[in-house]
Design an enzyme around this catalytic site. Sequence first.
Site, PDB file in Angstrom:
ATOM      1  N   GLN A  31      18.853 -36.610   1.383  1.00  0.00           N
ATOM      2  CA  GLN A  31      19.822 -37.699   1.521  1.00  0.00           C
ATOM      3  C   GLN A  31      21.134 -37.259   2.149  1.00  0.00           C
ATOM      4  O   GLN A  31      22.019 -38.092   2.363  1.00  0.00           O
ATOM      5  CB  GLN A  31      20.096 -38.321   0.149  1.00  0.00           C
ATOM      6  CG  GLN A  31      18.914 -39.026  -0.465  1.00  0.00           C
ATOM      7  CD  GLN A  31      18.449 -40.224   0.356  1.00  0.00           C
ATOM      8  OE1 GLN A  31      19.235 -40.829   1.085  1.00  0.00           O
ATOM      9  NE2 GLN A  31      17.176 -40.547   0.261  1.00  0.00           N
ATOM     10  N   LYS A  87      14.658 -39.183   7.719  1.00  0.00           N
ATOM     11  CA  LYS A  87      15.855 -39.699   7.051  1.00  0.00           C
ATOM     12  C   LYS A  87      17.125 -39.350   7.818  1.00  0.00           C
ATOM     13  O   LYS A  87      18.233 -39.592   7.345  1.00  0.00           O
ATOM     14  CB  LYS A  87      15.938 -39.144   5.632  1.00  0.00           C
ATOM     15  CG  LYS A  87      14.831 -39.704   4.716  1.00  0.00           C
ATOM     16  CD  LYS A  87      15.088 -39.357   3.274  1.00  0.00           C
ATOM     17  CE  LYS A  87      13.837 -39.417   2.437  1.00  0.00           C
ATOM     18  NZ  LYS A  87      13.605 -40.705   1.778  1.00  0.00           N
ATOM     19  N   ASP A 128      17.946 -29.880  -2.257  1.00  0.00           N
ATOM     20  CA  ASP A 128      17.166 -30.964  -1.673  1.00  0.00           C
ATOM     21  C   ASP A 128      18.150 -31.818  -0.888  1.00  0.00           C
ATOM     22  O   ASP A 128      18.897 -32.607  -1.459  1.00  0.00           O
ATOM     23  CB  ASP A 128      16.499 -31.754  -2.798  1.00  0.00           C
ATOM     24  CG  ASP A 128      15.889 -33.054  -2.310  1.00  0.00           C
ATOM     25  OD1 ASP A 128      16.032 -33.380  -1.108  1.00  0.00           O
ATOM     26  OD2 ASP A 128      15.282 -33.760  -3.135  1.00  0.00           O
ATOM     27  N   CYS A 170      11.491 -43.436  -6.949  1.00  0.00           N
ATOM     28  CA  CYS A 170      10.942 -42.098  -7.240  1.00  0.00           C
ATOM     29  C   CYS A 170      11.872 -41.254  -8.082  1.00  0.00           C
ATOM     30  O   CYS A 170      11.908 -40.024  -7.956  1.00  0.00           O
ATOM     31  CB  CYS A 170      10.592 -41.352  -5.950  1.00  0.00           C
ATOM     32  SG  CYS A 170       9.113 -41.966  -5.171  1.00  0.00           S
ATOM     33  N   HIS A 181      14.775 -36.453  -7.442  1.00  0.00           N
ATOM     34  CA  HIS A 181      13.661 -37.215  -6.883  1.00  0.00           C
ATOM     35  C   HIS A 181      12.365 -36.575  -7.403  1.00  0.00           C
ATOM     36  O   HIS A 181      12.327 -35.368  -7.613  1.00  0.00           O
ATOM     37  CB  HIS A 181      13.734 -37.104  -5.363  1.00  0.00           C
ATOM     38  CG  HIS A 181      12.774 -37.975  -4.620  1.00  0.00           C
ATOM     39  ND1 HIS A 181      11.473 -37.613  -4.387  1.00  0.00           N
ATOM     40  CD2 HIS A 181      12.922 -39.188  -4.038  1.00  0.00           C
ATOM     41  CE1 HIS A 181      10.867 -38.563  -3.689  1.00  0.00           C
ATOM     42  NE2 HIS A 181      11.724 -39.533  -3.469  1.00  0.00           N
TER      43      HIS A 181
HETATM   44  C1  LIG Z   1      16.554 -36.891  -2.734  1.00  0.00           C
HETATM   45  C2  LIG Z   1      15.190 -36.922  -2.116  1.00  0.00           C
HETATM   46  N1  LIG Z   1      14.402 -35.855  -2.222  1.00  0.00           N
HETATM   47  C3  LIG Z   1      13.175 -35.817  -1.655  1.00  0.00           C
HETATM   48  C4  LIG Z   1      12.672 -36.881  -0.961  1.00  0.00           C
HETATM   49  C5  LIG Z   1      11.314 -36.771  -0.373  1.00  0.00           C
HETATM   50  O1  LIG Z   1      11.366 -36.819   1.039  1.00  0.00           O
HETATM   51  P1  LIG Z   1      10.046 -37.033   1.872  1.00  0.00           P
HETATM   52  O2  LIG Z   1       9.343 -38.207   1.289  1.00  0.00           O
HETATM   53  O3  LIG Z   1      10.526 -37.273   3.266  1.00  0.00           O
HETATM   54  O4  LIG Z   1       9.241 -35.777   1.756  1.00  0.00           O
HETATM   55  C6  LIG Z   1      13.462 -38.036  -0.831  1.00  0.00           C
HETATM   56  C7  LIG Z   1      13.014 -39.237  -0.122  1.00  0.00           C
HETATM   57  O5  LIG Z   1      12.068 -39.903  -0.421  1.00  0.00           O
HETATM   58  C8  LIG Z   1      14.742 -38.048  -1.420  1.00  0.00           C
HETATM   59  O6  LIG Z   1      15.534 -39.117  -1.323  1.00  0.00           O
END
Ligand SMILES: Cc1ncc(COP(=O)(O)O)c(C=O)c1O
Lengths: 406, 406, 144, 144
Positions: A203, A226, A200, A364, A123
């Site tokens: 998910q 999430k 990370d 993203c 991401h």
């Molecule tokens: C794999 C992954 N990493 C990071 C993020 C970033 O999370 P957040 O926007 O809640 O900071 C997301 C979600 O948007 C994600 O799916």
Amino acid sequence: MSIDIKKIREEFPVLDQAINNKPFVYLDNAATTQKPKAVIKRLVDYYEKENSNIHRGEHFLSRKATEAYENSRNYVQSFINADNSHEVIFTSGTTESINLVASSFCKKFLNQGDEVLISAMEHHSNIVPWQIACDENKAHLKIIPINQKGELKLDEFHKMLNDKIKIIAINHISNSLGTINPVKEIIEAAHKKNIPVLLDGAQAMSHIKVDVKELDCDFYCFSGHKVYGPMGVGVLYGKEKWLNKMPPYQSGGEMISEVTFKKTTFNNLPFKFEAGTPNVADVLALKESLIFMSSLNYNDIQKHENDLKEYLTNNLKQLDKIKFIGTSSKKTSVVSFIFEDIHPSDTGIILDNMGIAVRTGHHCTQPIMDFYKIPGTVRASMAIYNTKEDIDRLIEGLKFVRKMFS
Amino acid sequence: MSIDIKKIREEFPVLDQAINNKPFVYLDNAATTQKPKAVIKRLVDYYEKENSNIHRGEHFLSRKATEAYENSRNYVQSFINADNSHEVIFTSGTTESINLVASSFCKKFLNQGDEVLISAMEHHSNIVPWQIACDENKAHLKIIPINQKGELKLDEFHKMLNDKIKIIAINHISNSLGTINPVKEIIEAAHKKNIPVLLDGAQAMSHIKVDVKELDCDFYCFSGHKVYGPMGVGVLYGKEKWLNKMPPYQSGGEMISEVTFKKTTFNNLPFKFEAGTPNVADVLALKESLIFMSSLNYNDIQKHENDLKEYLTNNLKQLDKIKFIGTSSKKTSVVSFIFEDIHPSDTGIILDNMGIAVRTGHHCTQPIMDFYKIPGTVRASMAIYNTKEDIDRLIEGLKFVRKMFS
Amino acid sequence: MKNIKDVESEIISEFEAFDDWTDKYNYIIKDLGSSIPEIETEYKQPKYLIKGCQAQVWLHASYKDGKVFFTADSDAQITKGIISLLLRVLSERTPDEILNADLKFIDDIGLKEHLSPTRANGLTNMIKQIKLYAMAFKTKEKKA
Amino acid sequence: MKNIKDVESEIISEFEAFDDWTDKYNYIIKDLGSSIPEIETEYKQPKYLIKGCQAQVWLHASYKDGKVFFTADSDAQITKGIISLLLRVLSERTPDEILNADLKFIDDIGLKEHLSPTRANGLTNMIKQIKLYAMAFKTKEKKA
Ligand SMILES: Cc1ncc(COP(=O)(O)O)c(C=O)c1O
Ligand SMILES: Cc1ncc(COP(=O)(O)O)c(C=O)c1O
């Protein structure tokens, strides 16, 4: 099936509404999950009865709020099976958790010529902070490649391992492909070279049991929103041995021990990394979302979500010109696909008009789209409250899309 | 008095409770304010009907949430009279707003040998980020001194002004002294030398009208939770000309325009500074708190709060061995004091047992305590919903404290 | 040539004929998309790409006899249809006409959602770009 | 000498006698504060200051015949009284006794709030420091 989805759905008020006179189908759970009543109620109770700033006060509400806040921390600790509650840092979300480590860890440990290793399926939140850290420290960002199925090329990974790598950052589960990565193998190999690994987990939390001790990861990041929790709160788990050595990230408030204009000393963990007035309300509500998770059983969750994934996949296969993006056999309930001849944006707009919420675009993860040479995908991501009827509605919607564009 | 405090109190459920069988007296408003029903309701409505991730989605809820989110931004813009809505950045609070500027502005504009100017009455959140930025850039932190009344020494300030100063950061209103600083004079003098000024407005928003255009400040920071809004959200206002030149702070999510592993380009303002999934719920609720503020009239607020301050001050003067800390004639409704012979902590504990919430300690302004050579103060800080009865209860409590310790 | 307001009214009455969203989108996809003044292949390259659209959008402008001529294309059908509508209103106009257009008709025909301040629905960026072109040509003319 | 549990029970029954919080705090302030084994002036300096207390707390430890002896002081009366209670239980004990003490009695006598995980009420830090001393003496002895 041993869980009563109908009963679970009753816990989620948002699901019970009509869009364009059609019952609402929410299949955008990888973007954000909906909230059970208990989470919403916790916010209300807090603000109606307990609201106070914490940690510094001698007064009743402040003490009560502090205790509740630290209880939440303990709950997170045991939920992810961390050794110490001070290894749990509250942040505003996964993105901030990763930025914290990328900034603070790299300031201390990343030097000119060093490397940071990430993967081709990250991401943006797990790419750009490392790009910036590498830029600032004259280090190099290296990328573990993926195969056509959307899996990490592990043999390449093992070949890339070397002593210049100071940290490895990969997602536990991919948000656009659904792939569950073999993180244990990666961590084991990395640790043989004393390289720490950040996962990370944005998910992962709502789908699989996360046990940081068993994984032996050095950092784990996730977002409340999430995992059926509120927005504005997330977690950084870090091993004490790293967190203790890292310089503070943001400064001000409770993270400080003593201030003079000459010299400032910082507070201990976890406070060292929690600057400013914490987001108490959302931290308390996050605990409720984890309690909700605990009230379920991961086997049941996985069985239900996997059934939905299979059902959707099989039905999609009946449609013309569908291409799946992300076809690993190890996947959560994320199904990314495109009509080969219809733009994802077009598909999304028509589905939306039918009350069906999916996500379209690059999610993203632009590098993945570049890899597959597509403008984006249509992504249906399922949560515990989704049903086969939701999938039927989606399939019906896609058939209508096909009709509109031919 | 033209406002009906009784009616206003009805909007704040938290006030209507008993602590230790005594009606609750909340006089810790400088730490955090309580929330009116409309703010709480907005959170509930959002999570029960509208919850969605924003900006990226083609679907109905996502669009609706995006629109509401951007509406909040517009509301903040007009509330503080900013020229452009993209000059309003949502953060997690004042501390993050200041950290953002200290990190990003200083990376770009602060060089070896340069200076940053703050004052001797700053909150730790407006000291330590600058200490760190100065350290990292080999620059010097300079301090505008204060006098015994707790006012900035303006003559010294004017003497200190010089071309090496790259930014000045001061609080609009002091949290431990209540002093309203002559920020317009400071800004005017600074601008003559082209030095930008950041105002820490954490303590100002709920008490006085803030008009960034009239102030002509370059940055303005505040927290939602101190202006009757939710925790977890704050604002950074910054002039476009500065924000455009500053590098991003945190990265990931919507703040990115395009990502490849070779090169990443960033989105425009305001998104450039909003990494990750925003805290939508709390941003929407923040708007409700500003609507609440708008339903009042600043003259009425000031009259009421000033009456309370005078009433408390006069009553305190009747007690033995009271020393006031912060005696400027330009003050908001913050009254800091100590019994010369009783530790603030002791005072706080007894008051707490009587259901009276004040704050004791250094209020995150240790340098001020060092200046006055005291371990801390007892601070009573009043908000719009406080009454003379609250003050009477506090005075009664203090008399009892005196009895307990003699 | 009809003025902007007239064309807008024309479009509004066209859209009033539709009973439901299906008919409307059918029209956008099937009819409007194909009536777009299509961009020449030589301009269909990154330089003419509008940033921040989920769908790719190319836009080219030229200036002749005091009027701005736009051509465009998109890889997404609905986006293309909506662009076609926008150009029907805004192409072959003077810079001032373009700069003064409020484009409220988009709202009236129920397509406002496509102009929301999101990245995904980056048509807003396209309108910005159209206005920038108008501004540029206007300034150029003044100088000349 | 009575064991820890006995002293704790003794304290609990002392506190049961109080009708309300006023009596309790009166006792803490007036009686307990003055019964603290006061720290020698030579030790009342930054080195012996416990970090993270709103009130200043000085603590000194010495080791004799297998037992740890604590002296302490604070500039705040209530804090001083509570420390005096803690030392009544924990001073003149073996390292193991100290390390095993759960101090639940603090909860039983309704003073738990002073041990909450906040910075202001840094008594928690004092207990940590007491246990650190015990640990240190224990390790030293083993090595010797
Ligand atoms: C794999 C992954 N990493 C990071 C993020 C970033 O999370 P957040 O926007 O809640 O900071 C997301 C979600 O948007 C994600 O799916
Ligand atoms: C003057 C001042 N500045 C900064 C802050 C920090 O605000 P926050 O903790 O909401 O980030 C506060 C409040 O604690 C304050 O009073």
